[in-house]
Scaffold this active site. Structure first.
Site, PDB file in Angstrom:
ATOM      1  N   CYS A   1      68.184  50.635 -18.912  1.00  0.00           N
ATOM      2  CA  CYS A   1      67.517  50.431 -17.585  1.00  0.00           C
ATOM      3  C   CYS A   1      66.245  49.416 -18.051  1.00  0.00           C
ATOM      4  CB  CYS A   1      67.323  51.601 -16.947  1.00  0.00           C
ATOM      5  SG  CYS A   1      66.634  51.453 -15.369  1.00  0.00           S
TER       6      CYS A   1
ATOM      7  N   HIS B   1      72.656  53.096 -16.045  1.00  0.00           N
ATOM      8  CA  HIS B   1      72.389  54.548 -16.705  1.00  0.00           C
ATOM      9  C   HIS B   1      73.833  55.100 -16.993  1.00  0.00           C
ATOM     10  CE1 HIS B   1      67.930  54.961 -15.617  1.00  0.00           C
ATOM     11  NE2 HIS B   1      68.388  54.142 -14.639  1.00  0.00           N
TER      12      HIS B   1
ATOM     13  N   GLU C   1      73.994  57.920 -18.964  1.00  0.00           N
ATOM     14  CA  GLU C   1      73.744  59.277 -18.862  1.00  0.00           C
ATOM     15  C   GLU C   1      74.198  59.740 -17.243  1.00  0.00           C
ATOM     16  OE1 GLU C   1      69.908  57.815 -17.541  1.00  0.00           O
ATOM     17  OE2 GLU C   1      71.393  57.194 -18.973  1.00  0.00           O
TER      18      GLU C   1
END
EC number: 4.3.2.10
Length: 212
Positions: A82, A192, A194
């Site tokens: 990001c 992202h 995650e």
């Protein structure tokens, strides 16, 4: 034991990144750290970020982490996420701030006039939610991830590399934009991982195994 440093410069909750990497890297040491010495001693480095680019650059310097990031990006497997991708470039329109200059190019905002879907509907900024990531070509970080796989995005700005050779993937949102870049030991993504379920975990697992 492989050691993975997640650089903490005070911008965002990094626990979700750490938990995702711990999940795919059992037996490895995963450390969220603001200590340049820990970053220097680690085998692999993750450089996440969220928030405004000027704030991120300021906090990075206040914590004395700029040199640690530059050294890591020059010498070991390095994953930007990001804002951590955007900070690698020369300059950002967000606050008209200089980045780290590791990769040539700029960070630009989605233009309101371009934010139209195929059916003419107005698209919102920030770009938030799941979207397809189209790979520019083979790369070990894409191993086991189908072309066009969906990842989770939250951003109003995106990178525009000066050298098309570093583009590792693109995504369409009003226009096609670069959603991943790669050069030598550096791989960085706008989305992202995650927060991207199985595909994101696969990308992080690939990073743990990647030997650039």
């Amino acid at each position: 034991m492989t050691t993975v440093a997640i650089i903490d410069y005070g911008m965002g909750n990094l626990r979700s990144v750490a938990k995702a990497i711990e999940h795919v890297a059992p037996g490895h040491l995963v450390q969220v750290t603001s200590d340049p010495a820990v970053v220097a001693a680690s085998d692999r480095v993750v450089f996440p970020g969220q928030g405004a680019m000027p704030d991120c650059m300021r906090e990075l310097d206040l914590r004395g982490l700029r040199t640690a990031v530059l050294d890591a990006a020059a010498s070991k497997p390095f994953l930007g996420i990001c804002i951590g991708q955007q900070m690698l470039f020369d300059h950002s329109e967000e606050g008209e701030v200089a980045g780290l200059g590791i990769l040539a190019g700029n960070v630009i905002r989605f233009r309101e006039a371009e934010m139209l879907a195929a059916d003419g509907a107005r698209l919102k900024v920030p770009h938030m939610g799941w979207n397809e990531v189209w790979q520019a070509g083979p790369h070990p970080m894409w191993d086991g991830i189908p072309d066009g796989e969906r990842f989770y995005f939250v951003h109003s700005y995106f990178v525009a590399p000066a050298d098309e050779a570093v583009v590792a993937a693109q995504t369409a949102y009003g226009r096609r934009f670069t959603s991943a870049v790669a050069r030598a030991n550096i791989f960085a993504v706008q989305f992202h991982p995650e927060k991207s379920a199985h595909a994101g975990l696969r990308l992080l697992s690939n990073f743990i195994r990647w030997a650039p």
